[in-house]
Design a protein around this motif. Structure first.
Motif, PDB file in Angstrom:
ATOM      1  N   THR A  67       0.815  -1.216   0.000  1.00 44.81           N
ATOM      2  CA  THR A  67       0.000   0.000   0.000  1.00 44.81           C
ATOM      3  C   THR A  67       0.849   1.267   0.000  1.00 44.81           C
ATOM      4  O   THR A  67       0.349   2.357  -0.267  1.00 44.81           O
ATOM      5  N   ASP A  68       2.143   1.128   0.323  1.00 44.76           N
ATOM      6  CA  ASP A  68       3.052   2.291   0.367  1.00 44.76           C
ATOM      7  C   ASP A  68       4.449   1.752   0.607  1.00 44.76           C
ATOM      8  O   ASP A  68       4.612   0.573   0.950  1.00 44.76           O
ATOM      9  N   TYR A  69       5.490   2.591   0.468  1.00 43.83           N
ATOM     10  CA  TYR A  69       6.814   2.162   0.907  1.00 43.83           C
ATOM     11  C   TYR A  69       6.737   1.861   2.391  1.00 43.83           C
ATOM     12  O   TYR A  69       6.290   2.697   3.181  1.00 43.83           O
ATOM     13  N   GLY A  70       7.117   0.650   2.766  1.00 44.69           N
ATOM     14  CA  GLY A  70       7.133   0.295   4.189  1.00 44.69           C
ATOM     15  C   GLY A  70       5.809  -0.198   4.728  1.00 44.69           C
ATOM     16  O   GLY A  70       5.700  -0.460   5.922  1.00 44.69           O
ATOM     17  N   HIS A  71       4.802  -0.329   3.864  1.00 47.44           N
ATOM     18  CA  HIS A  71       3.501  -0.772   4.371  1.00 47.44           C
ATOM     19  C   HIS A  71       2.892  -1.853   3.485  1.00 47.44           C
ATOM     20  O   HIS A  71       2.796  -1.678   2.268  1.00 47.44           O
ATOM     21  N   LEU A  73      -0.429  -4.759   3.542  1.00 47.66           N
ATOM     22  CA  LEU A  73      -1.608  -5.361   4.163  1.00 47.66           C
ATOM     23  C   LEU A  73      -1.541  -6.849   3.819  1.00 47.66           C
ATOM     24  O   LEU A  73      -1.639  -7.219   2.642  1.00 47.66           O
ATOM     25  N   LYS A  96      -5.029  -3.963   9.430  1.00 47.62           N
ATOM     26  CA  LYS A  96      -4.192  -2.761   9.305  1.00 47.62           C
ATOM     27  C   LYS A  96      -2.912  -3.059   8.527  1.00 47.62           C
ATOM     28  O   LYS A  96      -2.384  -4.166   8.586  1.00 47.62           O
ATOM     29  N   GLU A  97      -2.395  -2.045   7.823  1.00 51.33           N
ATOM     30  CA  GLU A  97      -1.102  -2.178   7.147  1.00 51.33           C
ATOM     31  C   GLU A  97      -0.028  -2.377   8.207  1.00 51.33           C
ATOM     32  O   GLU A  97      -0.099  -1.763   9.274  1.00 51.33           O
ATOM     33  N   GLN A  98       0.982  -3.207   7.865  1.00 49.55           N
ATOM     34  CA  GLN A  98       2.012  -3.479   8.874  1.00 49.55           C
ATOM     35  C   GLN A  98       3.410  -3.416   8.277  1.00 49.55           C
ATOM     36  O   GLN A  98       3.637  -3.924   7.181  1.00 49.55           O
ATOM     37  N   ARG A  99       4.314  -2.791   9.026  1.00 45.47           N
ATOM     38  CA  ARG A  99       5.705  -2.705   8.568  1.00 45.47           C
ATOM     39  C   ARG A  99       6.363  -4.083   8.566  1.00 45.47           C
ATOM     40  O   ARG A  99       7.155  -4.397   7.687  1.00 45.47           O
ATOM     41  N   TRP A 102       5.754  -5.722   5.408  1.00 47.66           N
ATOM     42  CA  TRP A 102       6.588  -5.139   4.357  1.00 47.66           C
ATOM     43  C   TRP A 102       7.974  -5.804   4.351  1.00 47.66           C
ATOM     44  O   TRP A 102       8.500  -6.177   3.312  1.00 47.66           O
TER      45      TRP A 102
END
Ligand SMILES: Cc1cc2nc3c(=O)[nH]c(=O)nc-3n(C[C@H](O)[C@H](O)[C@H](O)COP(=O)(O)OP(=O)(O)OC[C@H]3O[C@@H](n4cnc5c(N)ncnc54)[C@H](O)[C@@H]3O)c2cc1C
Length: 122
Positions: A67-71, A73, A96-99, A102
């Motif tokens: 979903t993003d750099y470092g994230h 789901l 939730k998105e989780q590092r 990633w």
């Protein structure tokens, strides 16, 4: 066509299939393959021994959505769409998105695919 639970071909019962090529209704992921391997192996052995294939694959699959750099789901679920968690950090909140997901996706799964699975080592 392959039965989505036993992984045995519906027309040719001496054929067992798994992985991306199987054509069953799961995401094409190594996460799914990991759960399919023991089912396919046990059912293949049963067929070779003239027995009914009784092992059932529950449809477990994981879909890592970046979903993003470092994230990421990390969605893990089965045919019944029930959450099926296999990593400790998912205990925090799977919605939730989780590092940690990633790190798993970028630093573990990617090299595992290119250097392990494609070479036949994983
Ligand atoms: C960039 C990328 C990122 C991914 N990320 C993830 C992820 O984060 N999580 C996840 O779970 N999954 C991920 N996947 C998916 C995962 O890698 C595949 O689902 C998995 O590799 C499928 O395994 P498989 O054994 O079914 O097929 P494959 O891994 O494709 O293996 C098939 C093998 O058969 C060989 N082959 C082909 N034709 C022949 C032939 N005629 N004779 C002999 N050998 C042959 C190929 O060389 C290959 O080694 C990713 C895939 C890619 C490409």
């Amino acid at each position: 066509m392959v039965d989505k639970e036993t992984l045995v071909h519906k027309t040719y019962p001496n054929i067992v299939s798994l992985g991306d090529v199987a054509g069953i209704p799961t995401s094409k992921t190594s996460a799914a393959v990991r759960k399919q391997v023991p089912i396919a192996a046990k059912n293949l052995i049963s067929l070779m021994e003239g027995k009914e294939p009784e092992e059932k694959y529950d449809g477990y699959a994981a879909c890592p959505i970046v979903t993003d750099y470092g994230h990421v789901l990390l969605c893990e679920f089965n045919y019944k769409k029930e959450p099926e968690i296999s990593f400790p950090f998912n205990l925090i909140d799977t919605s939730k998105e989780q590092r940690a997901a990633w790190w798993l996706k970028v630093h573990i799964l990617k090299p595992m695919y290119f250097y392990g699975m494609l070479n036949g080592f994983a």
